[in-house]
Design an enzyme around this catalytic site. Structure first.
Site, mmCIF file in Angstrom:
data_model
loop_
_atom_site.group_PDB
_atom_site.id
_atom_site.type_symbol
_atom_site.label_atom_id
_atom_site.label_comp_id
_atom_site.label_asym_id
_atom_site.label_seq_id
_atom_site.Cartn_x
_atom_site.Cartn_y
_atom_site.Cartn_z
ATOM 1 N N ALA A 162 40.170 66.607 41.602
ATOM 2 C CA ALA A 162 41.397 65.885 41.953
ATOM 3 C C ALA A 162 42.453 66.002 40.846
ATOM 4 O O ALA A 162 42.198 66.567 39.790
ATOM 5 C CB ALA A 162 41.070 64.425 42.230
ATOM 6 N N HIS A 163 43.626 65.451 41.118
ATOM 7 C CA HIS A 163 44.752 65.611 40.183
ATOM 8 C C HIS A 163 44.465 64.995 38.815
ATOM 9 O O HIS A 163 43.884 63.935 38.711
ATOM 10 C CB HIS A 163 46.073 65.062 40.748
ATOM 11 N N ASN A 164 44.911 65.745 37.791
ATOM 12 C CA ASN A 164 44.834 65.287 36.407
ATOM 13 C C ASN A 164 43.433 65.171 35.836
ATOM 14 O O ASN A 164 43.232 64.582 34.772
ATOM 15 C CB ASN A 164 45.598 63.964 36.227
ATOM 16 N N GLN A 190 53.877 65.179 43.642
ATOM 17 C CA GLN A 190 52.875 65.714 42.709
ATOM 18 C C GLN A 190 53.563 66.791 41.887
ATOM 19 O O GLN A 190 53.715 67.926 42.336
ATOM 20 C CB GLN A 190 51.674 66.241 43.485
#
Lengths: 344, 344, 344
Positions: free
Chosen positions: A237-239, A196
């Site tokens: 969450a990511h992005n 990540q």
């Protein structure tokens, strides 16, 4: 700290009805406020409390004020007016600039002389804290975190390496910013980690509630724009990108790479699946699952109503028959239609 | 750190299409990658980004590669290949073995000389840390916790007494392992505590997301098997067993004594009630409630679709009439059937 | 620590069936207990394990005992009897009073000489800790927090300024008490903060699970009454009142100003919207949304059943047609009724 009703009204560009010289010291609820306290009315279901209220004054709309003889600040936005008056009457405590002797600050961190770092906080190398930043007890700022002016981390907040936080943020205990996103690739029966490598970038005037988590991006950054307000225990969450002025209530979760528009209002316990786009000005009601993109502003809902369990059990079983029921209904309509034609 | 496309392809047993000597330094997204970056394509909805991508190379399947003239590593598992290449190009930072002078380590703890303990960490008596274990700032390891080789606790992780963590775990901030399970017995109108005497045993290669909680067992242990991947804010109650290679997305909760099989994929915000058995290879979609055991592998769902609230309100009211509607439908069918018979 | 079955039975006012002199040292599950261990039976689905159990004795109801020849303590509340016996056989570890040299205690805090404060804890000015209070590693108590006798904060708990905690509380890691409630007022396109001026008041004998959050009130206090039991990752918003003896399972969220009665049992992942009143003795089953007040005690549910996704997809699409289906059903009934009348 004491203000006349007149002074308070001017502070919020409101209009006094009643005794403008009445002195106000603090705020109170309609039910419990006393003669030196000011209250407010916005929720119509509390309107009946106005009659018996002992408050020194009440902030409300012109139309509510018509039916009341209590001292009033008339405002076309009573809740915002209340917020400003409450802030005026309850100023934040002073804090002392400087680094507590029991804080651990790496010698390669760059700390403004007006910043404050409490006991038990850990500040790693390369961290940059701008003016008036306050870091509470037990907070951990990992390498190269940058925090802009006037931001407050209350206590036990964790910010992972390289994340960037804007001005005037207020971040509550237990918040985790920049932990790895959930990236796992299946490789011959084993999950392997997808590094990540992005960060988290947070704008100005953002508030983040207790125990909320915001993951770092997989390649690019997770982004929280200006004036976003996040309640407790939210998972980002990511992005994910959350547009400016969007407010999200507690325990909502947003899956990876979803982009939420500006000025959205997402209620509590909502789930939003990954890779979606939500337009500006979208409202989603409590506990809904958003499983597709929303292209038009508006109010959206999902879910079934609460019932006594005995009845619910019967209805929920029927849910499994719903497609079958629909087909049978179609068939009945056709039969009946052909019968009535043949009967004509 | 620079690799030719050829070297990267060999690293993942892939095949180069295009310029094998092209030099790659880092990873990027299809949209933003530049000529010394490598990207990947797995999600078909991003396929259209391939045409305009400026990436030096892209990892993708043979069938996707057919339609593109960009430099390619062809892989039959592009996401896993990407994970391996990203790890190669972005090696983890070095860390220094040893105990920070501002960490509190009980003299009766047994710490490998290759382990690392950061400032503000608290290590109680009887704790055992194997080789290369890294304990981040603010972590608390209570009595007799055992952590096996190469496991990393990033920051502010709490592990209660006696819990055992395997090799190569990655545990994110705010995680709590081994807090008491929720055991309360009603005794003449008062809840009294049921002692939680089991522990938590976690296998190898497990990742646990930020603010996830895993309770200790009531009598025996709560068990997380090898290569389980848990996202953020998951709740695992006492005596749950999660089978190897199962992945669970954020905010899912599993009630006590439920046993989840191997290779399951549980989406986010799923609830699983207690004392159930879930077979191997079960997939549950987002926000479902699992209220009975699942004996057969497959994909399972529950819930209702998102709608504009105005329409939803009408439909949700009808849900309460569903059993009644079903009965009326049955009755109509009978009536119609007898009418058509009598009409013959 | 060793007790005869007779001694244990007396401790819980139970009755021995079988060998009263049998010696018991610890507890075990029906499946794994050995001859010096005692087990219990309450869940009927485990009754079949009784036949093969090697336990030295089992606590159960008179009716279950009839079918078994194992040594038994007969109790009309076997689970509570088990809880008491387990506590007797597994006494809590002794702790040492005093302040660890690595705890940071403000000189203006008032700490009982019998209280204990662990390494890494931070105690700010004005905090009051009564007798036998135990503060674990990494806990942060902000200004003027008051904690009454015998309460335990295990580790990494955060309590914000001025909150009051009663006697004999047990508060697990990651809990945050007294963070700001989610008060935001929309002011000309910007959210502005509504000061959160109330506190949190928690009664006696309360247990609070890991990573649960309880927000401070907006004007008055958030209140948790005596003997309330909260599981992990619960969110309690500002000005909620939870009545005595209510138990709430993991991941449930309660929105602002809602009042929950006494002796309620709220299952996991339930959402309760704001400004509601829930009567005493209400049970809500897992994952329900409570969107209106509940005036009558009873059991309530919401939600749809788990299905194989393929079938679910068909049924869930029909949900959107439910109001239409209901109207068409009405129409069919009318048509048929007029047809059968005209046919008479």
């Amino acid at each position: 700290m004491k203000y006349t009703l007149d002074e308070l009204a001017k502070h919020v560009s409101g209009e006094v009805k009643g005794d403008a010289s009445c002195e106000i010291e603090s705020v109170g609820t309609l039910i419990h406020a006393t003669k030196n306290q000011i209250s407010f009315l916005t929720n119509p279901s509390y309107r009946k409390q106005l009659t018996s209220s002992q408050a020194g004054a009440v902030i409300m709309s012109a139309s509510d004020a018509e039916h009341s003889s209590i001292n009033t600040i008339i405002s076309n936005n009573p809740y915002a007016a209340y917020a400003k008056i409450a802030a005026l009457l309850s100023p934040e405590e002073k804090y002392t600039a400087g680094i507590d002797t029991n804080a651990y600050v790496d010698s390669n961190a760059k700390i403004s002389s007006t910043a404050s770092i409490a006991a038990g906080a850990v500040i790693e190398a390369g961290v940059v804290l701008a003016d008036f930043v306050r870091i509470g007890p037990g907070c951990v700022l990992q390498k190269n975190v940058e925090i802009d002016a006037d931001t407050v981390l209350t206590a036990n907040v964790t910010i992972a390496k390289g994340c960037k936080i804007g001005k005037r943020n207020l971040i509550h205990p237990g918040v985790v910013i920049g932990a790895d996103g959930f990236g796992q690739a299946m490789d011959a029966g084993n999950w392997i980690k997808v590094p990540q490598l992005g960060g988290v970038v947070i704008g100005d005037d953002v508030e983040i509630g207790a125990n909320t988590t915001i993951d770092r991006g997989a390649i690019e950054d997770t982004i929280i724009e200006d004036n976003v307000k996040l309640d407790n225990q939210i998972q980002v969450a990511h992005n994910v990108i959350i547009g400016a002025h969007t407010a999200i209530a507690g325990c909502t979760a947003i899956a990876g790479s979803t982009k939420i528009g500006k000025h959205c209002r997402i209620a509590g316990m909502v789930g939003i699946v990954g890779h979606l786009e939500i337009a500006d000005n979208v409202t989603v009601t409590a506990k809904s699952l958003v499983s597709g993109s929303i292209k038009k502003s508006g109010v959206y809902s999902a879910g079934t109503p609460l019932e006594p369990s005995q009845q619910w059990r019967k209805n929920t079983i029927r849910f499994k028959q719903l497609d079958d029921m629909a087909k049978r209904l179609n068939k009945l309509e056709k039969q009946l239609s052909s019968m009535s034609q043949s009967g004509e």
